[in-house]
Scaffold this motif. Structure first.
Motif, PDB file in Angstrom:
ATOM      1  N   THR A 160      53.375  -0.483  29.347  1.00  0.00           N
ATOM      2  CA  THR A 160      53.068   0.574  28.372  1.00  0.00           C
ATOM      3  C   THR A 160      51.890   0.138  27.501  1.00  0.00           C
ATOM      4  N   ASN A 162      51.742   5.141  31.253  1.00  0.00           N
ATOM      5  CA  ASN A 162      52.575   4.004  31.634  1.00  0.00           C
ATOM      6  C   ASN A 162      52.592   3.816  33.147  1.00  0.00           C
ATOM      7  N   GLY A 208      55.240   1.616  36.166  1.00  0.00           N
ATOM      8  CA  GLY A 208      56.515   0.928  36.351  1.00  0.00           C
ATOM      9  C   GLY A 208      56.432  -0.077  37.477  1.00  0.00           C
ATOM     10  N   ALA A 239      61.892   4.316  31.880  1.00  0.00           N
ATOM     11  CA  ALA A 239      60.468   4.096  31.650  1.00  0.00           C
ATOM     12  C   ALA A 239      59.827   5.473  31.598  1.00  0.00           C
ATOM     13  N   PHE A 273      62.597   5.946  36.291  1.00  0.00           N
ATOM     14  CA  PHE A 273      61.178   6.085  35.983  1.00  0.00           C
ATOM     15  C   PHE A 273      60.890   7.585  36.090  1.00  0.00           C
ATOM     16  N   TYR A 313      60.349  -3.385  35.338  1.00  0.00           N
ATOM     17  CA  TYR A 313      59.471  -3.534  34.188  1.00  0.00           C
ATOM     18  C   TYR A 313      58.755  -2.220  33.874  1.00  0.00           C
ATOM     19  N   ALA A 314      58.457  -2.048  32.589  1.00  0.00           N
ATOM     20  CA  ALA A 314      57.652  -0.919  32.123  1.00  0.00           C
ATOM     21  C   ALA A 314      56.363  -1.471  31.523  1.00  0.00           C
ATOM     22  N   ALA A 352      59.247   1.626  26.282  1.00  0.00           N
ATOM     23  CA  ALA A 352      60.399   1.588  27.167  1.00  0.00           C
ATOM     24  C   ALA A 352      61.654   1.970  26.393  1.00  0.00           C
ATOM     25  N   ALA A 373      68.477   2.813  31.183  1.00  0.00           N
ATOM     26  CA  ALA A 373      67.118   2.637  30.661  1.00  0.00           C
ATOM     27  C   ALA A 373      66.211   3.645  31.347  1.00  0.00           C
ATOM     28  N   ILE A 417      63.193  -3.897  31.771  1.00  0.00           N
ATOM     29  CA  ILE A 417      64.156  -2.847  31.423  1.00  0.00           C
ATOM     30  C   ILE A 417      65.378  -2.875  32.336  1.00  0.00           C
ATOM     31  N   ASP A 439      57.575  -4.795  29.424  1.00  0.00           N
ATOM     32  CA  ASP A 439      58.969  -5.015  29.042  1.00  0.00           C
ATOM     33  C   ASP A 439      59.888  -4.969  30.254  1.00  0.00           C
TER      34      ASP A 439
END
Length: 316
Positions: free
Chosen positions: A29, A35, A37, A216, A179, A26-27, A222, A214, A21, A19
């Protein structure tokens, strides 16, 4: 043993999501699995968390290659746990970054942690034969450091003990995205087996002070928007407090580890039983909470032998 750890029987492959974010952030997952990042700079990419093996790391790299062909120059590891760091070699990064404390924990207990985690959760070590050895950083920091990916600034800092003594968080100021590693989780149990319960709440306060747009998290989906980030910080706080308080009450009365297990289950099962890896984390969480309540401030080292001894106590 009466039965195996819950995680030993968890062999179901998880669905990966990737995703965005924030702009170029990006995350990666996977339904409660660890996870990673991704931070894309002007000329190169920074990865946060390596995954447990080079084979699993390749899944992150494959996702990165769907959005950029820039080389991976930096790998940041928020802490020392095997499932986060042993895939590092796959990225061929110029710099591998950890806090000073996290590096010291690799030295102190890295091999024991690897052996322990491999025994507990074999699915997370897919392709374990490709791991070249323990992961050590090329670069460390004490309190904070800044990396520039071209004009993109990335701040890496140690803002308090929580999941481990050496947790790092990564902030990208131009997008106000964090993150957090395993300091924050979303609908996934916190692993507290090497944690610091007394400090965790203050560290969450420090994360909330960023007012991130946001996050992560270490596990779970996310978190985009203030409502989602606030909810996850609150639920993480509730999980940590709900684990420690019953164990501390038992310890104050000179109760046993099994008594603490029963008390924590009574408090936590109604609220968290459906969280990812809940049953996996619970015995280790109870053992650490019970230790801390009895004045053991430095988490004892988990070994494959100690894991089994603890589990037998709880089953008995």
């Amino acid at each position: 043993m009466a039965k195996a750890f819950a995680s030993q029987g968890d062999m179901t492959e998880k669905t990966i999501t990737f995703d965005e974010i924030g702009d170029g952030l990006y995350a990666f997952t996977a339904e409660g699995d660890p996870n990673s990042g991704v931070i894309i700079g002007d000329d190169s990419v920074m990865i946060v968390e390596a995954q447990a093996t080079p084979r699993l790391a390749q899944k992150v790299i494959d996702c990165v290659r769907t959005v950029t062909d820039k080389p991976i120059s930096h790998l940041v590891l928020t802490h020392y746990h095997a499932v986060r760091v042993l895939g590092a070699s796959a990225y061929d990064a110029d710099q591998i970054i950890m806090s000073d404390v996290a590096r010291s924990m690799v030295v102190e207990r890295g091999q024991e942690d690897w052996d322990s985690e491999f025994q507990r959760f074999p699915r997370l070590f897919e392709g374990h034969e490709s791991i070249p050895g323990l992961t050590y950083p090329t670069t460390t920091f004490s309190d904070a450091m800044t990396v520039y990916l071209g004009s993109r600034r990335v701040d890496i800092s140690h803002i308090g003990r929580a999941h481990t003594a050496g947790d790092a968080v990564i902030h990208v100021p131009d997008a106000n995205v964090l993150f957090t590693g395993d300091i924050v989780e979303d609908h996934s149990a916190c692993y507290c087996g090497d944690g610091h319960f007394a400090d965790w709440g203050n560290t969450l306060d420090n994360i909330a002070a960023f007012q991130p747009d946001a996050i992560a998290p270490g596990r779970g989906g996310a978190l985009i928007g203030s409502e989602a980030t606030t909810r996850a910080i609150a639920s993480t706080r509730d999980f940590v407090n709900s684990t420690y308080a019953p164990a501390a009450r038992v310890a104050a009365k000179n109760g046993t580890l099994k008594d603490a297990w029963d008390a924590v289950r009574e408090a936590c099962d109604p609220k968290f039983a459906d969280y990812a890896i809940y049953e996996h984390c619970l015995p280790f969480n109870v053992a650490r909470a019970y230790d801390e309540a009895r004045g053991i401030t430095h988490p004892r080292i988990w070994t494959d032998k100690r894991d089994l001894e603890m589990w037998e106590q709880l089953q008995g």
